[in-house]
Design a protein around this motif. Sequence first.
Motif, mmCIF file in Angstrom:
data_model
loop_
_atom_site.group_PDB
_atom_site.id
_atom_site.type_symbol
_atom_site.label_atom_id
_atom_site.label_comp_id
_atom_site.label_asym_id
_atom_site.label_seq_id
_atom_site.Cartn_x
_atom_site.Cartn_y
_atom_site.Cartn_z
ATOM 1 N N VAL A 76 31.591 -2.371 -12.396
ATOM 2 C CA VAL A 76 30.673 -2.135 -13.545
ATOM 3 C C VAL A 76 29.401 -1.190 -12.622
ATOM 4 C CG1 VAL A 76 30.721 -4.287 -14.552
ATOM 5 C CG2 VAL A 76 29.201 -4.243 -12.582
ATOM 6 N N PHE A 77 28.764 -0.444 -13.633
ATOM 7 C CA PHE A 77 27.818 0.532 -12.871
ATOM 8 C C PHE A 77 26.380 0.631 -14.143
ATOM 9 C CE2 PHE A 77 30.702 3.396 -15.659
ATOM 10 C CZ PHE A 77 29.573 4.449 -16.137
ATOM 11 N N GLU A 78 25.527 1.254 -13.767
ATOM 12 C CA GLU A 78 24.257 1.640 -14.229
ATOM 13 C C GLU A 78 24.054 2.910 -13.989
ATOM 14 O OE1 GLU A 78 22.457 0.604 -16.678
ATOM 15 O OE2 GLU A 78 23.883 -1.307 -16.833
ATOM 16 N N GLY A 79 23.224 3.675 -14.913
ATOM 17 C CA GLY A 79 22.647 4.953 -14.710
ATOM 18 C C GLY A 79 21.310 5.053 -15.121
ATOM 19 N N LYS A 133 15.548 -2.971 -17.202
ATOM 20 C CA LYS A 133 16.566 -3.043 -18.249
ATOM 21 C C LYS A 133 17.925 -2.825 -17.804
ATOM 22 C CE LYS A 133 14.307 -3.642 -22.344
ATOM 23 N NZ LYS A 133 14.940 -4.417 -23.146
ATOM 24 N N ASN A 134 17.855 -1.648 -16.694
ATOM 25 C CA ASN A 134 19.304 -1.551 -16.122
ATOM 26 C C ASN A 134 19.766 -2.579 -15.588
ATOM 27 O OD1 ASN A 134 17.617 1.408 -16.354
ATOM 28 N ND2 ASN A 134 19.805 1.792 -16.740
ATOM 29 N N MET A 135 18.747 -3.443 -14.711
ATOM 30 C CA MET A 135 19.344 -4.583 -13.903
ATOM 31 C C MET A 135 19.756 -5.859 -14.839
ATOM 32 S SD MET A 135 18.951 -3.778 -10.816
ATOM 33 C CE MET A 135 19.252 -1.937 -11.006
ATOM 34 N N GLU A 136 19.133 -5.901 -16.269
ATOM 35 C CA GLU A 136 19.606 -7.022 -16.913
ATOM 36 C C GLU A 136 21.001 -6.570 -17.438
ATOM 37 O OE1 GLU A 136 16.510 -6.899 -19.835
ATOM 38 O OE2 GLU A 136 14.996 -7.503 -18.336
ATOM 39 N N ARG A 137 21.229 -5.426 -17.964
ATOM 40 C CA ARG A 137 22.487 -4.908 -18.466
ATOM 41 C C ARG A 137 23.518 -5.053 -17.289
ATOM 42 N NH1 ARG A 137 23.055 0.638 -21.254
ATOM 43 N NH2 ARG A 137 22.720 1.451 -19.092
#
Lengths: 363, 363
Positions: free
Chosen positions: A70-73, A91-95
Amino acid sequence: MPKQPIRVELSSTKKPKPQSDQLEFGKIFTDHMFVMDYSIDKGWYDPRIIPYQAIPMDPASMVYHYGQSVFEGLKAYVSEDQKILLFRPEKNMERLNRSNDRLCIPQIDTETVLEGLNELIRIDKDWVPDAEGTSLYIRPFIISTEPYLGVAPSSTYKLIIILSPVGSYYKEGIHPVKIAVENEFVRAVKGGTGNAKTAGNYASSLKAQQVAETKGFSQVLWLDGIEKKYIEEVGSMNIFFKINGEIVTPELNGSILEGITRNSVLELLKHWEIPVTERKISIDELIEAHQSGELEEIFGTGTAAVISPVGELIYHDQPYVIQNGQTGEVSKKLYEAITGIQKGTQPDIFGWTVEVDSVVKQA
Amino acid sequence: MPKQPIRVELSSTKKPKPQSDQLEFGKIFTDHMFVMDYSIDKGWYDPRIIPYQAIPMDPASMVYHYGQSVFEGLKAYVSEDQKILLFRPEKNMERLNRSNDRLCIPQIDTETVLEGLNELIRIDKDWVPDAEGTSLYIRPFIISTEPYLGVAPSSTYKLIIILSPVGSYYKEGIHPVKIAVENEFVRAVKGGTGNAKTAGNYASSLKAQQVAETKGFSQVLWLDGIEKKYIEEVGSMNIFFKINGEIVTPELNGSILEGITRNSVLELLKHWEIPVTERKISIDELIEAHQSGELEEIFGTGTAAVISPVGELIYHDQPYVIQNGQTGEVSKKLYEAITGIQKGTQPDIFGWTVEVDSVVKQA
């Protein structure tokens, strides 16, 4: 999960930094990275900042075989007063944790990771570019690492954050792009992983994108996988339409990614009292709106491009020109508002930006 | 692509070998591995056998982010006269190239890879176990390795083959298992990657499997992602039904993996003149067949388990017992025929087995 102290091991050498005005997207990485490990016994442990380096991985590591990833940007920007600003990082951490849940990856303590990110940017602060249109792209990701070939969730993981100074994602910049409606390939379907930010979704999308590029299109417009009728996303972005003065975006249905730029756009439009609706929208409705002259704008939204206006839509080999191929008024207004808030040149009325602690970038 | 010569670097140390009767699945690996690299300039290059080892990977390697990853699974067996036999390895190579095509990974020269596999097994021949039910599991896989965060096909790849001496895949062995019809999650949909052997399909399946296990079921029965009506696969296997004397299996529809054991089962049934049909089969038809007493057997097919009989089907929390929970006659006959051919105890009437060159295993 309590917040954990972060260990720091600084690099003894520094890489040469690229010129701010010659940056591409995602090809150059900074001097350090954040790493944290997981085991069933210890939970997430040893959060640390270490020199950017290759990581030895067993060839049986589960991520290579069964794709738990999984990743975030997100991005950091330099403000006019030389502060470094993050845009809605919580918000990125929650997602990330929602993606973790779908992929059977253990939940993270978001405070520890945000603290690690803060510290990492503090250490690599001189890498944050300040030329127009540039930013520091931040890529947190988690991969499964157990060397085991049984199909099951891994018992060990690594969370890593890497940083990359970037220019514009699209070579065409803010200029409107051509997109083609995809009729053969499907990005995601309800009950699948479309609303998680996981590697497999992107792997699956490459073939359609490759075919589209050979035909001269920038991105594909994804339809739903069930009826091939309702619009879902464009490339790896969410999508918005302006139809007869109203903004419409596909509602979150389980197969669409819950974009953070998408959410910011919705909040801004509501604040401006521009009518906006999240609902199902079919390709037929879109074509009809074009034919009656009511399809006024199309734009994609995402962290990499922020707002990406669409100048032409291709459906069954038929081109439909949007807004004379020019960037629309709402697209322009949203781009300026969001990038203005991100860079601190516009008032942060929603409290979206977070300042990286005690950092003043040297001019 | 011409066949390439293979370089060999032998390990200076040997790992202790596990006892043949205490093997699990996919946890122990042999002393060597096969590796080959790809770049746009050179194509696939430097095929080599080297000591089994961790590989240093840049954290930006594309496989971690965008999931370009394909794999195969096949087995080597010791025959009664101590030869080492492979089962239809050319089928795996063909499928690997089909998966490559879907995932935008460059085609491989299958002869070079088969030669590399042959040589690898020759070198690690003492690792092939010979106790009842054991085999050497072979895992060829390809991963994208370019350190780049743009969503696009990678420009570099690694193909690796690792070997693992294995016992039975399922702890329950050939005993019939309980499977539950999955109503929430979807494995794959037409236009997606369901017919490619790629990591993302397996990542996507873990959640449903985890939920099923907490309820005491071994595997989930996947329905199609569009109508949630037609049966596709069971767990990570293909599935067959015996209904009123006829064998039925879901037809290949773009979202079902083209299993090599599935193909072998079809060929054997035709050879035995047992009626067999590939067609759509709905869960409703299956339940009706059970109610009228015509649902005589269910079994899964796959490389790991070969034949996995189903003793109980759960649909909407209702259990349906199959064949009194016992292994059916056709399941048993297929298992004995296929494993017999694989181990050389039955005549290889289809020419399915391939002998590893010039290897006689020491007793």
